[in-house]
Design a protein around this motif. Structure first.
Motif, PDB file in Angstrom:
ATOM      1  N   SER A   1       0.868  -1.178   0.000  1.00  0.00           N
ATOM      2  CA  SER A   1       0.000   0.000   0.000  1.00  0.00           C
ATOM      3  C   SER A   1       0.906   1.230   0.000  1.00  0.00           C
ATOM      4  N   ILE A   2       0.311   2.367  -0.274  1.00  0.00           N
ATOM      5  CA  ILE A   2       1.106   3.591  -0.337  1.00  0.00           C
ATOM      6  C   ILE A   2       1.741   3.915   1.024  1.00  0.00           C
ATOM      7  N   PHE A   3       1.111   3.455   2.096  1.00  0.00           N
ATOM      8  CA  PHE A   3       1.623   3.772   3.445  1.00  0.00           C
ATOM      9  C   PHE A   3       2.903   2.993   3.754  1.00  0.00           C
ATOM     10  N   ASP A   4       3.047   1.824   3.127  1.00  0.00           N
ATOM     11  CA  ASP A   4       4.284   1.076   3.311  1.00  0.00           C
ATOM     12  C   ASP A   4       5.320   1.488   2.260  1.00  0.00           C
ATOM     13  N   TYR A   5       4.845   1.800   1.063  1.00  0.00           N
ATOM     14  CA  TYR A   5       5.771   2.093  -0.030  1.00  0.00           C
ATOM     15  C   TYR A   5       6.381   3.485   0.078  1.00  0.00           C
ATOM     16  N   ALA A   6       5.528   4.478   0.301  1.00  0.00           N
ATOM     17  CA  ALA A   6       6.047   5.864   0.337  1.00  0.00           C
ATOM     18  C   ALA A   6       5.184   6.692   1.287  1.00  0.00           C
ATOM     19  N   PRO A   7       5.363   6.472   2.594  1.00  0.00           N
ATOM     20  CA  PRO A   7       4.435   7.060   3.566  1.00  0.00           C
ATOM     21  C   PRO A   7       4.435   8.587   3.610  1.00  0.00           C
ATOM     22  N   LYS A   8       5.443   9.207   2.995  1.00  0.00           N
ATOM     23  CA  LYS A   8       5.508  10.677   3.092  1.00  0.00           C
ATOM     24  C   LYS A   8       5.039  11.381   1.822  1.00  0.00           C
ATOM     25  N   CYS A   9       4.646  10.623   0.811  1.00  0.00           N
ATOM     26  CA  CYS A   9       4.286  11.268  -0.461  1.00  0.00           C
ATOM     27  C   CYS A   9       2.875  11.873  -0.389  1.00  0.00           C
ATOM     28  N   THR A  10       2.545  12.676  -1.388  1.00  0.00           N
ATOM     29  CA  THR A  10       1.206  13.312  -1.376  1.00  0.00           C
ATOM     30  C   THR A  10       0.103  12.260  -1.517  1.00  0.00           C
ATOM     31  N   GLY A  11       0.400  11.150  -2.204  1.00  0.00           N
ATOM     32  CA  GLY A  11      -0.596  10.083  -2.343  1.00  0.00           C
ATOM     33  C   GLY A  11      -0.995   9.525  -0.981  1.00  0.00           C
ATOM     34  N   ALA A  12       0.008   9.303  -0.116  1.00  0.00           N
ATOM     35  CA  ALA A  12      -0.268   8.793   1.239  1.00  0.00           C
ATOM     36  C   ALA A  12      -1.067   9.834   2.021  1.00  0.00           C
ATOM     37  N   GLU A  13      -0.672  11.091   1.860  1.00  0.00           N
ATOM     38  CA  GLU A  13      -1.365  12.179   2.555  1.00  0.00           C
ATOM     39  C   GLU A  13      -2.851  12.227   2.142  1.00  0.00           C
ATOM     40  N   ASP A  14      -3.092  12.098   0.820  1.00  0.00           N
ATOM     41  CA  ASP A  14      -4.461  12.199   0.318  1.00  0.00           C
ATOM     42  C   ASP A  14      -5.322  11.019   0.782  1.00  0.00           C
ATOM     43  N   TYR A  15      -4.756   9.813   0.717  1.00  0.00           N
ATOM     44  CA  TYR A  15      -5.551   8.647   1.137  1.00  0.00           C
ATOM     45  C   TYR A  15      -5.743   8.603   2.653  1.00  0.00           C
ATOM     46  N   LEU A  16      -4.778   9.153   3.391  1.00  0.00           N
ATOM     47  CA  LEU A  16      -4.975   9.243   4.841  1.00  0.00           C
ATOM     48  C   LEU A  16      -6.134  10.207   5.134  1.00  0.00           C
ATOM     49  N   GLY A  17      -6.163  11.304   4.381  1.00  0.00           N
ATOM     50  CA  GLY A  17      -7.260  12.272   4.512  1.00  0.00           C
ATOM     51  C   GLY A  17      -8.595  11.622   4.216  1.00  0.00           C
ATOM     52  N   LEU A  18      -8.626  10.815   3.156  1.00  0.00           N
ATOM     53  CA  LEU A  18      -9.882  10.143   2.788  1.00  0.00           C
ATOM     54  C   LEU A  18     -10.311   9.168   3.893  1.00  0.00           C
ATOM     55  N   ALA A  19      -9.349   8.382   4.390  1.00  0.00           N
ATOM     56  CA  ALA A  19      -9.674   7.418   5.454  1.00  0.00           C
ATOM     57  C   ALA A  19     -10.228   8.154   6.677  1.00  0.00           C
ATOM     58  N   ASN A  20      -9.635   9.282   7.009  1.00  0.00           N
ATOM     59  CA  ASN A  20     -10.134  10.051   8.168  1.00  0.00           C
ATOM     60  C   ASN A  20     -11.530  10.582   7.914  1.00  0.00           C
ATOM     61  N   GLU A  21     -11.784  11.024   6.691  1.00  0.00           N
ATOM     62  CA  GLU A  21     -13.131  11.499   6.360  1.00  0.00           C
ATOM     63  C   GLU A  21     -14.154  10.371   6.503  1.00  0.00           C
ATOM     64  N   VAL A  22     -13.763   9.197   6.028  1.00  0.00           N
ATOM     65  CA  VAL A  22     -14.667   8.045   6.100  1.00  0.00           C
ATOM     66  C   VAL A  22     -14.933   7.680   7.560  1.00  0.00           C
ATOM     67  N   LEU A  23     -13.864   7.718   8.364  1.00  0.00           N
ATOM     68  CA  LEU A  23     -14.010   7.373   9.783  1.00  0.00           C
ATOM     69  C   LEU A  23     -14.944   8.343  10.506  1.00  0.00           C
ATOM     70  N   THR A  24     -14.921   9.601  10.077  1.00  0.00           N
ATOM     71  CA  THR A  24     -15.727  10.584  10.807  1.00  0.00           C
ATOM     72  C   THR A  24     -17.160  10.695  10.285  1.00  0.00           C
ATOM     73  N   THR A  25     -17.432  10.114   9.101  1.00  0.00           N
ATOM     74  CA  THR A  25     -18.842  10.141   8.657  1.00  0.00           C
ATOM     75  C   THR A  25     -19.622   9.145   9.492  1.00  0.00           C
ATOM     76  N   ALA A  26     -20.856   9.499   9.740  1.00  0.00           N
ATOM     77  CA  ALA A  26     -21.690   8.674  10.622  1.00  0.00           C
ATOM     78  C   ALA A  26     -21.716   7.241  10.142  1.00  0.00           C
ATOM     79  N   SER A  27     -21.637   6.333  11.082  1.00  0.00           N
ATOM     80  CA  SER A  27     -21.675   4.918  10.761  1.00  0.00           C
ATOM     81  C   SER A  27     -23.006   4.584  10.097  1.00  0.00           C
ATOM     82  N   GLN A  28     -22.922   3.760   9.063  1.00  0.00           N
ATOM     83  CA  GLN A  28     -24.134   3.412   8.316  1.00  0.00           C
ATOM     84  C   GLN A  28     -24.804   2.192   8.962  1.00  0.00           C
TER      85      GLN A  28
END
Ligand SMILES: Nc1ncnc2c1ncn2[C@@H]1O[C@H](COP(=O)(O)OP(=O)(O)OP(=O)(O)O)[C@@H](O)[C@H]1O
Ligand SMILES: [Mg+2]
Length: 272
Positions: free
Chosen positions: A238-265
């Motif tokens: 995954s991008i977090f193991d391959y290149a944890p500091k790149c913008t791709g990792a930053e963007d997908y971390l942002g997405l994961a956090n957004e998903v975590l904070t949206t109300a559970s379905q």
């Protein structure tokens, strides 16, 4: 348990990249995640370093009733399990043509091991088609994420995709909703990307409130074009193991956090 189908019948829009890195991002945040590869191309499996040859059990055997989901899933990295796929899965589409209840096989497989499974998230990487495998994902899902590449033809085909979700909602899965659109391969600062995003926002705002996409939003995390995201699959990481500091990792971390904070379905899949 939230079950996310990552779907778009258009090819090469970022479904697999999003499935793998969202699943990995959620797993890093301590969630127990199962990634189900539903594409006979097996790209999600390869991306996580699993080449499903020989005796390796795959999701194909779940579709043909030979194995339970728990018997094919394997630990890919901490908190992240993978139900792999390979080209055999292409045969399932043909073999299931006459099968009864062929649209609900995956949902029933998830239900059958839900008690033992204890996953917080199931992420399903769909193939670029609206065939029985994608219908299975939509029937098993609580929510749909649509990766979209903002270019001129991006909105073409979106109506067909939405119609399919409406059909599945009506016939097979009343709780289905399109949760959001993930803008992938995003070119920051370009006029085109901004225009397409505006068109999309208007399209969603004007939608029928009864439609499954009435609540859909465009995730504010934009996944920028980043070469590291394209390189990571060939290293089986995954991008977090391959290149944890790149913008791709930053963007997908942002997405994961957004998903975590949206109300559970909704919590349990149920027959319509
Ligand atoms: N943000 C990005 N930056 C750079 N390259 C990307 C990005 N997202 C995806 N890619 C690359 O673009 C190609 C298509 O992405 P991906 O495989 O995720 O699309 P897909 O929708 O799953 O394709 P398919 O329809 O074949 O399943 C891949 O080579 C991938 O590595
Ligand atoms: Mg793919």
């Amino acid at each position: 348990m939230r079950r996310i189908a990552v779907m778009n019948q258009k090819g090469g829009v970022g479904k697999t990249t999003t499935s793998v890195n969202l699943a990995a991002g959620l797993a890093r945040a301590g969630q127990k995640v199962l990634l189900i590869d539903l594409d006979p191309q097996g790209h999600a499996s390869i991306h996580l370093g699993v080449e499903a040859y020989g005796q390796v059990p795959t999701i194909y055997q779940v579709f043909t009733g030979r194995k339970k989901l728990t018997e094919v899933q394997q630990l890919a990295c901490e908190n992240l399990w993978l139900a792999p796929a390979n080209l055999d899965l292409a045969a399932a589409e043909l073999e299931l043509v006459d099968a009864q209840n062929r649209e609900v096989i995956l949902r029933d497989a998830i239900l059958a091991c839900e008690d033992q499974g204890a996953f917080d998230y199931i992420v399903m990487d769909c193939p670029p088609s609206l065939t029985v495998l994608t219908i299975n994902a939509l029937t098993a899902a609580t929510e749909v994420f649509i990766p979209l590449q903002p270019h001129f033809f991006a909105l073409q085909g979106l109506s067909k995709l939405f119609e399919t979700t409406a059909l599945v909602k009506r016939r097979l899965n009343r709780q289905l909703k399109v949760a959001g659109i993930v803008l992938c391969l995003y070119e920051t600062g370009t006029r085109l990307a901004a225009d397409i995003t505006d068109d999309l926002t208007r399209f969603l705002e004007e939608s029928d409130p009864q439609s499954p996409w009435a609540q859909a939003r465009i995730f504010s995390s934009r996944i920028r074009r980043n070469i590291k995201l394209a390189e990571a699959p060939s290293f089986g990481q995954s991008i977090f193991d391959y290149a944890p500091k790149c913008t791709g990792a930053e963007d997908y971390l942002g997405l994961a956090n957004e998903v975590l904070t949206t109300a559970s379905q909704a919590t349990r899949p149920h027959a319509a």
